[in-house]
Design an enzyme around this catalytic site. Structure first.
Site, mmCIF file in Angstrom:
data_model
loop_
_atom_site.group_PDB
_atom_site.id
_atom_site.type_symbol
_atom_site.label_atom_id
_atom_site.label_comp_id
_atom_site.label_asym_id
_atom_site.label_seq_id
_atom_site.Cartn_x
_atom_site.Cartn_y
_atom_site.Cartn_z
ATOM 1 N N SER A 125 48.066 5.886 -3.223
ATOM 2 C CA SER A 125 46.913 4.986 -3.105
ATOM 3 C C SER A 125 45.633 5.587 -3.684
ATOM 4 C CB SER A 125 46.703 4.698 -1.615
ATOM 5 O OG SER A 125 45.446 4.118 -1.398
ATOM 6 N N GLU A 127 42.990 5.374 -2.281
ATOM 7 C CA GLU A 127 42.241 5.938 -1.147
ATOM 8 C C GLU A 127 42.255 7.468 -1.188
ATOM 9 O OE1 GLU A 127 40.431 4.871 1.903
ATOM 10 O OE2 GLU A 127 40.085 3.405 0.337
ATOM 11 N N TYR A 149 44.179 7.784 6.866
ATOM 12 C CA TYR A 149 45.142 7.129 5.968
ATOM 13 C C TYR A 149 45.159 7.844 4.613
ATOM 14 C CZ TYR A 149 46.946 3.642 2.651
ATOM 15 O OH TYR A 149 47.642 3.006 1.651
#
Ligand code: NAP
Ligand code: F7E
Length: 321
Positions: A125, A127, A149
């Site tokens: 991801s 992120e 996360y």
């Protein structure tokens, strides 16, 4: 020749269901891993239930992963299962680490034991870039995750790279930027906005409560992104790829496009609610997908504006019905 076999973990999720559609269209025999729940949540795969084979398994349970791989005998494994909602990762940080981080090692270990010749895709991801070190972000940009996360995804990414290098597995990490569509869960900001635009228009909601309107993301269209996953596993050599559109928009832009399409005014309906703000924010993400374009021949097909409008239309149709 018999059909190629694919196993999708997270098949009940947004991406899993789109990927199952794509692989069935390509003639694959599709297997999915699902976890037990007191009520079934199979809405996204209801339309293809009789064309896929489901196996009970959980990323927390090694035995179930080994048994799933033995039963499915996959040529390709797509590991899409994860606790994927960033905001909840502060509420359940160690569970997020188990599902989204260590779960990747469990699946790689099961693959090593049962089907080391299979090809493996890990759902990494944007992120992981978090507080960005470089603009735009590409495969060489260092990670600086800003949520439990993001930290768990960075672990999942590096263990995938490490197993490729240690055991010569065909293991690929796709670093995907945000991608959305009509199957997106209601808690993510784009779908929350499009659903509320439709509900406000129909008089079924009075306001839209949001957190940080200034956050910027590189948002793409989910069906395009599952095509990129498949292309990655068709390469002779496993490598990592960034998948993005190369364009960033703010949450405010998203509201403006959705509300404009529904004939609504932002100032009349949007309420800033601090409970939707995060302990640490990712302010700005924008991806450089040159490698995917050049090596995979992949390009996004649907613009952000088109996607938000089609999501508003779908929510309007569904709510009206
Ligand atoms: P999603 O809609 O939240 O789907 C997640 C899937 O994981 C669901 O099928 C869920 O099953 C399953 N799952 C969760 N915990 C599990 C466990 N312990 N064992 C087995 N299955 C489990 O996510 P998505 O948007 O499709 O994203 C797919 C993957 O890509 C995720 O790994 C996500 O983190 C990653 N990713 C997503 C984006 C994006 O913008 N969508 C961007 C980059 C990376 P239930 O139905 O039982 O809950
Ligand atoms: O938030 C802001 C919020 O939850 C986007 C996942 O698929 O993409 C997704 O993670 C932005 C953030 O997605 C609200 O603060 C404002 O800045 O839609 P989101 P995300 O956190 O970017 C990545 C790539 C993944 O890998 C993840 O799995 O919107 N925001 N107000 C809000 N966000 C939400 N959810 N709700 C609000 O009310």
């Amino acid at each position: 020749m018999s059909a190629r076999r694919a196993l999708i973990t997270g098949i009940t999720g947004q991406d899993g269901s789109h990927l199952a559609d794509l692989l069935l269209d390509k003639g694959y025999e599709v297997h999915g891993m699902v976890r037990r729940s007191s009520t079934e949540k199979f809405e996204r795969i209801e339309h293809l239930r009789d064309r896929i084979t489901l196996h009970q398994g959980d990323l927390l349970d090694q035995r179930s992963l080994v048994d799933t791989l033995r039963a499915a005998r996959p040529d390709e494994i797509y590991n899409l299962a994860a606790m994927s909602f960033v905001a909840v990762s502060w509420i359940q940080p160690t569970l997020t680490a188990e599902f989204t981080g260590v779960g990747v090692t469990r699946l790689l270990e099961a693959m090593r034991e049962v089907c080391p010749q299979a090809r493996f895709y890990q759902a990494s991801s944007s992120e992981m870039f978090g507080k960005v070190r470089q603009v735009p972000q590409n495969e060489a940009t260092p990670f600086y995750p800003r949520s439990p996360y993001g930290v768990a995804k960075a672990y999942g990414h590096f263990i995938t790279v490490n197993y490729r290098e240690s055991y010569d597995l065909h293991a690929t990490s796709g670093i995907l930027f945000n991608h959305e569509g009509t199957r997106r869960a209601l808690e993510f900001v784009t779908r929350k906005i499009t659903w509320h635009a439709a509900a406000l228009k129909l008089g079924m909601a009075k306001e839209l409560r949001l957190g940080n309107l200034d956050a910027e993301r590189d948002w793409g269209y989910a069906p395009d992104y599952v095509e990129a996953m498949w292309r990655m596993l068709q390469q002779d050599h496993a490598e990592d790829y960034v998948i993005a559109t190369g364009k960033a928009h703010s949450v405010r832009d998203c509201v403006e496009i959705a509300f404009d399409h529904a004939g609504l005014e932002l100032d009349r309906h949007v309420v800033i609610d601090d409970s939707f703000k995060r302990p640490a924010e990712v302010d700005h993400l924008i991806g450089d997908y040159s490698k995917a374009r050049e090596t995979l021949g992949w390009e996004p097909t649907t613009s952000f504006e088109e996607m938000i409008r089609l999501m508003v239309d779908a929510d309007y149709k569904q709510l009206k019905a």
